[in-house]
Design a protein around this motif. Structure first.
Motif, PDB file in Angstrom:
ATOM      1  N   GLU A  13       4.675 -13.013   3.750  1.00 56.11           N
ATOM      2  CA  GLU A  13       3.871 -11.829   4.078  1.00 56.11           C
ATOM      3  C   GLU A  13       3.590 -11.764   5.569  1.00 56.11           C
ATOM      4  O   GLU A  13       3.674 -10.688   6.193  1.00 56.11           O
ATOM      5  CB  GLU A  13       2.563 -11.860   3.295  1.00 56.11           C
ATOM      6  CG  GLU A  13       1.845 -10.523   3.232  1.00 56.11           C
ATOM      7  CD  GLU A  13       2.558  -9.518   2.357  1.00 56.11           C
ATOM      8  OE1 GLU A  13       2.429  -8.314   2.647  1.00 56.11           O
ATOM      9  OE2 GLU A  13       3.243  -9.920   1.406  1.00 56.11           O
ATOM     10  N   TRP A  17       5.036  -8.661   8.290  1.00 57.61           N
ATOM     11  CA  TRP A  17       4.194  -7.811   9.135  1.00 57.61           C
ATOM     12  C   TRP A  17       4.064  -8.341  10.563  1.00 57.61           C
ATOM     13  O   TRP A  17       3.202  -7.891  11.307  1.00 57.61           O
ATOM     14  CB  TRP A  17       2.801  -7.680   8.516  1.00 57.61           C
ATOM     15  CG  TRP A  17       2.840  -7.108   7.145  1.00 57.61           C
ATOM     16  CD1 TRP A  17       2.676  -7.776   5.970  1.00 57.61           C
ATOM     17  CD2 TRP A  17       3.088  -5.745   6.782  1.00 57.61           C
ATOM     18  NE1 TRP A  17       2.799  -6.929   4.900  1.00 57.61           N
ATOM     19  CE2 TRP A  17       3.050  -5.666   5.374  1.00 57.61           C
ATOM     20  CE3 TRP A  17       3.341  -4.583   7.516  1.00 57.61           C
ATOM     21  CZ2 TRP A  17       3.258  -4.477   4.688  1.00 57.61           C
ATOM     22  CZ3 TRP A  17       3.535  -3.407   6.815  1.00 57.61           C
ATOM     23  CH2 TRP A  17       3.487  -3.364   5.435  1.00 57.61           C
ATOM     24  N   ALA A  75      -0.330  -0.083   5.963  1.00 59.34           N
ATOM     25  CA  ALA A  75       0.425  -1.063   5.184  1.00 59.34           C
ATOM     26  C   ALA A  75       0.877  -0.471   3.852  1.00 59.34           C
ATOM     27  O   ALA A  75       2.012  -0.701   3.410  1.00 59.34           O
ATOM     28  CB  ALA A  75      -0.422  -2.309   4.959  1.00 59.34           C
ATOM     29  N   GLU A  79       4.734   0.042   2.731  1.00 64.18           N
ATOM     30  CA  GLU A  79       5.120  -0.632   1.484  1.00 64.18           C
ATOM     31  C   GLU A  79       5.754   0.349   0.510  1.00 64.18           C
ATOM     32  O   GLU A  79       6.800   0.060  -0.093  1.00 64.18           O
ATOM     33  CB  GLU A  79       3.888  -1.282   0.858  1.00 64.18           C
ATOM     34  CG  GLU A  79       4.127  -1.958  -0.471  1.00 64.18           C
ATOM     35  CD  GLU A  79       4.687  -3.365  -0.325  1.00 64.18           C
ATOM     36  OE1 GLU A  79       4.860  -4.028  -1.355  1.00 64.18           O
ATOM     37  OE2 GLU A  79       4.963  -3.780   0.818  1.00 64.18           O
ATOM     38  N   ARG A  97       0.714 -11.815  -4.356  1.00 61.41           N
ATOM     39  CA  ARG A  97       1.138 -10.810  -3.376  1.00 61.41           C
ATOM     40  C   ARG A  97      -0.069 -10.095  -2.771  1.00 61.41           C
ATOM     41  O   ARG A  97      -0.134  -9.868  -1.564  1.00 61.41           O
ATOM     42  CB  ARG A  97       2.066  -9.797  -4.046  1.00 61.41           C
ATOM     43  CG  ARG A  97       2.657  -8.776  -3.068  1.00 61.41           C
ATOM     44  CD  ARG A  97       3.495  -7.736  -3.775  1.00 61.41           C
ATOM     45  NE  ARG A  97       4.686  -8.313  -4.370  1.00 61.41           N
ATOM     46  CZ  ARG A  97       4.942  -8.303  -5.673  1.00 61.41           C
ATOM     47  NH1 ARG A  97       4.071  -7.754  -6.506  1.00 61.41           N
ATOM     48  NH2 ARG A  97       6.044  -8.826  -6.143  1.00 61.41           N
ATOM     49  N   ARG A  98      -1.047  -9.758  -3.637  1.00 64.36           N
ATOM     50  CA  ARG A  98      -2.216  -9.042  -3.124  1.00 64.36           C
ATOM     51  C   ARG A  98      -3.081  -9.938  -2.241  1.00 64.36           C
ATOM     52  O   ARG A  98      -3.594  -9.510  -1.206  1.00 64.36           O
ATOM     53  CB  ARG A  98      -3.049  -8.492  -4.275  1.00 64.36           C
ATOM     54  CG  ARG A  98      -4.001  -7.376  -3.846  1.00 64.36           C
ATOM     55  CD  ARG A  98      -4.963  -6.982  -4.938  1.00 64.36           C
ATOM     56  NE  ARG A  98      -4.285  -6.766  -6.207  1.00 64.36           N
ATOM     57  CZ  ARG A  98      -4.940  -6.535  -7.347  1.00 64.36           C
ATOM     58  NH1 ARG A  98      -6.259  -6.521  -7.351  1.00 64.36           N
ATOM     59  NH2 ARG A  98      -4.278  -6.351  -8.475  1.00 64.36           N
ATOM     60  N   SER A 100      -2.032 -12.439  -0.456  1.00 64.03           N
ATOM     61  CA  SER A 100      -1.303 -12.604   0.802  1.00 64.03           C
ATOM     62  C   SER A 100      -1.460 -11.375   1.684  1.00 64.03           C
ATOM     63  O   SER A 100      -1.681 -11.495   2.898  1.00 64.03           O
ATOM     64  CB  SER A 100       0.174 -12.864   0.512  1.00 64.03           C
ATOM     65  OG  SER A 100       0.349 -14.021  -0.278  1.00 64.03           O
ATOM     66  N   ARG A 101      -1.349 -10.193   1.101  1.00 66.24           N
ATOM     67  CA  ARG A 101      -1.524  -8.962   1.877  1.00 66.24           C
ATOM     68  C   ARG A 101      -2.948  -8.886   2.429  1.00 66.24           C
ATOM     69  O   ARG A 101      -3.160  -8.508   3.588  1.00 66.24           O
ATOM     70  CB  ARG A 101      -1.243  -7.757   0.973  1.00 66.24           C
ATOM     71  CG  ARG A 101      -1.433  -6.389   1.613  1.00 66.24           C
ATOM     72  CD  ARG A 101      -0.391  -6.117   2.688  1.00 66.24           C
ATOM     73  NE  ARG A 101       0.926  -6.398   2.204  1.00 66.24           N
ATOM     74  CZ  ARG A 101       1.643  -5.589   1.421  1.00 66.24           C
ATOM     75  NH1 ARG A 101       1.143  -4.433   1.038  1.00 66.24           N
ATOM     76  NH2 ARG A 101       2.850  -5.925   1.040  1.00 66.24           N
ATOM     77  N   LEU A 157      -7.414  -1.923  -0.495  1.00 69.67           N
ATOM     78  CA  LEU A 157      -6.141  -2.528  -0.850  1.00 69.67           C
ATOM     79  C   LEU A 157      -5.850  -2.340  -2.340  1.00 69.67           C
ATOM     80  O   LEU A 157      -4.719  -2.024  -2.735  1.00 69.67           O
ATOM     81  CB  LEU A 157      -6.148  -4.014  -0.488  1.00 69.67           C
ATOM     82  CG  LEU A 157      -4.852  -4.794  -0.708  1.00 69.67           C
ATOM     83  CD1 LEU A 157      -3.722  -4.195   0.114  1.00 69.67           C
ATOM     84  CD2 LEU A 157      -5.040  -6.256  -0.349  1.00 69.67           C
TER      85      LEU A 157
END
Length: 481
Positions: A13, A17, A75, A79, A97-98, A100-101, A157
């Motif tokens: 991640e 970015w 983001a 995405e 994943r969430r 990490s974001r 998010l």
């Protein structure tokens, strides 16, 4: 298939970015800090630590939370546009994943707040005594700002999993406004909106509206940490909250009327009326169909309780600058997905780009005239209402064209960041003594300069015309990207 663990997901991640718009967005905090330095000295604020820290109010209550919301929205847009860059189809747990974001965006948010707060502090320290810089208080301000934003960052998010990026940005705006309005409510502990703002107010020494705290005020002696910890803790439930599964429907395509096509027959070049009609059809399907009437209705509702002569700034400094920013973004957002296809048609991109600019400016003019009519009905003299309509149309045309050009030439995130800083600068100097000297540098406040119409109106019209040609050039480049 083996599931990818959290450490690898985090590393991936951060790598994703490392470059791009999300990585550059914290620089908007630095831009705001430099603007704050110029405005601090232009306002003649006392060179003291109380004055310097109090000047952070505008960042703390509005700009900081909004740019953090912009981080999430940007983001989410990237995405969705890239369909996850293939990661949606990898064996990665959604929770990993969430998280990490969230970690990536939280790191960027910390940098964003630090770059916004430190410039003014360093300049004041250099002008007075570097050893007198209150590093502890400055660090506390940065930490409190950042930690209190973690909850809304996590909320947005999670929201971005279900709605578009513009809705995410709108939700961030609503959360921020409610936080400012209710920050000093006696029941603040039960209102999550207030946790975003309340903690930093004792540290910078101001009320939410920017007025300095009175000696002995209860808020001045309040601890900043309870609301800060509540704001940070709000992130936990939204990180754990699963995505709401909704049934997917196949998109229904509506037939396009022949007279509204970009080309009518093979080899035939459509005229301007047909191109304009096509642009109108495209924009008619966006949120503009209700945002524009809502902006005029907001003014009408406000004037039922306030004097129209003292409420002109609601339109000139708030509704018009914000509206032109949103208009430019929505106009390009609606056309960008099919711009390459448009470039392949016989029209090319010049006619559609000029038509898009013309329709957007026409919408600005219509809203300006309608708003002036509302002021006239509320009791404003005809001459003043006419001046509002004229300056709103001219300055609004320039700001709309600038927002549209910036979105086409750079990115949505850059356009929003520049627009937010510009709107804030316009609100800050509008109607104050700074307006007398700094007005040429802040076009977002020109609509409020009714006594300088002979300068601002011709300059705005000329700038809008020049930006129209710049938009046509940028649109050609956008088609080749």
């Amino acid at each position: 298939m083996t599931t990818i663990g959290l450490p690898r997901t985090l590393r991936a991640e951060f790598a994703v970015w490392r470059r791009g718009t999300v990585a550059r967005l914290p620089l908007s905090g630095l831009a705001f800090g430099l603007v704050a330095i110029a405005l601090f000295f232009a306002a003649g604020t006392e060179v003291s630590w109380s004055g310097a820290l109090g000047f952070q109010n505008l960042w703390a209550v509005f700009a900081g939370p909004m740019l953090t919301a912009l981080l999430v929205a940007t983001a989410a847009r990237v995405e969705n546009a890239s369909r996850g860059g293939g990661t949606w189809y990898r064996p990665v747990r959604p929770g990993f994943r969430r998280l990490s974001r969230f970690t990536v965006l939280a790191t960027r948010s910390l940098l964003l707040n630090a770059l916004a707060v430190l410039p003014l502090v360093l300049v004041i320290g250099a002008l007075s005594d570097p050893t007198s810089i209150p590093w502890g208080r400055t660090a506390a301000i940065i930490v409190v700002l950042w930690a209190s934003q973690l909850g809304v960052l996590s909320l947005l998010l999670w929201l971005s999993l279900h709605v578009g990026w513009l809705v995410v940005l709108g939700a961030g705006l609503m959360w921020t406004v409610l936080g400012v309005v209710l920050a000093e409510s006696p029941s603040w502990a039960a209102l999550p909106f207030t946790w975003l703002v309340r903690g930093v107010l004792p540290l910078i020494g101001t009320h939410a509206n920017g007025i300095a705290l009175e000696p002995g005020a209860a808020l001045a002696a309040a601890s900043p940490w309870p609301p800060t910890m509540l704001g940070a803790a709000l992130a936990v439930p939204f990180l754990l909250l699963p995505r709401i599964r909704t049934a997917t429907r196949a998109p229904r395509s509506k037939p396009v009327e022949p007279q509204l096509r970009w080309t009518s027959a093979e080899g035939e070049r459509p005229g301007r009326p047909r191109v304009l009609a096509a642009v109108v059809v495209i924009l008619r399907g966006t949120a503009l169909r209700w945002l524009c009437p809502a902006a005029v209705a907001l003014i009408g509702v406000w004037l039922t309780w306030h004097d129209p002569g003292r409420s002109v700034e609601l339109f000139t400094l708030v509704v018009l600058p914000i509206g032109t920013l949103v208009l430019g973004l929505l106009a390009w957002y609606a056309c960008a997905p099919g711009w390459r296809a448009i470039a392949a048609r016989s029209t090319g991109t010049t006619k559609p780009a000029l038509a898009l600019t013309g329709v957007a400016i026409g919408i600005t003019a219509a809203v300006s005239v309608a708003s002036a009519a509302v002021y006239l009905v509320a009791g404003l003299p005809l001459a003043d209402a006419g001046s509002i309509a004229l300056t709103g149309t001219a300055v609004g045309a320039m700001l709309t064209a600038f927002s549209l050009w910036l979105a086409i030439r750079t990115s949505f995130a850059t356009a929003v960041a520049v627009g937010v800083v510009g709107v804030l600068a316009g609100i800050l100097i509008g109607g104050t003594e700074m307006q007398r000297t700094l007005w040429p540098l802040v076009p977002w406040a020109w609509a409020d300069l009714l006594d300088r119409m002979l300068i601002t109106v011709p300059v705005s019209i000329a700038a809008a015309a020049a930006l129209g040609f710049a938009i046509a050039t940028a649109a050609r480049r956008a088609a080749s990207r």
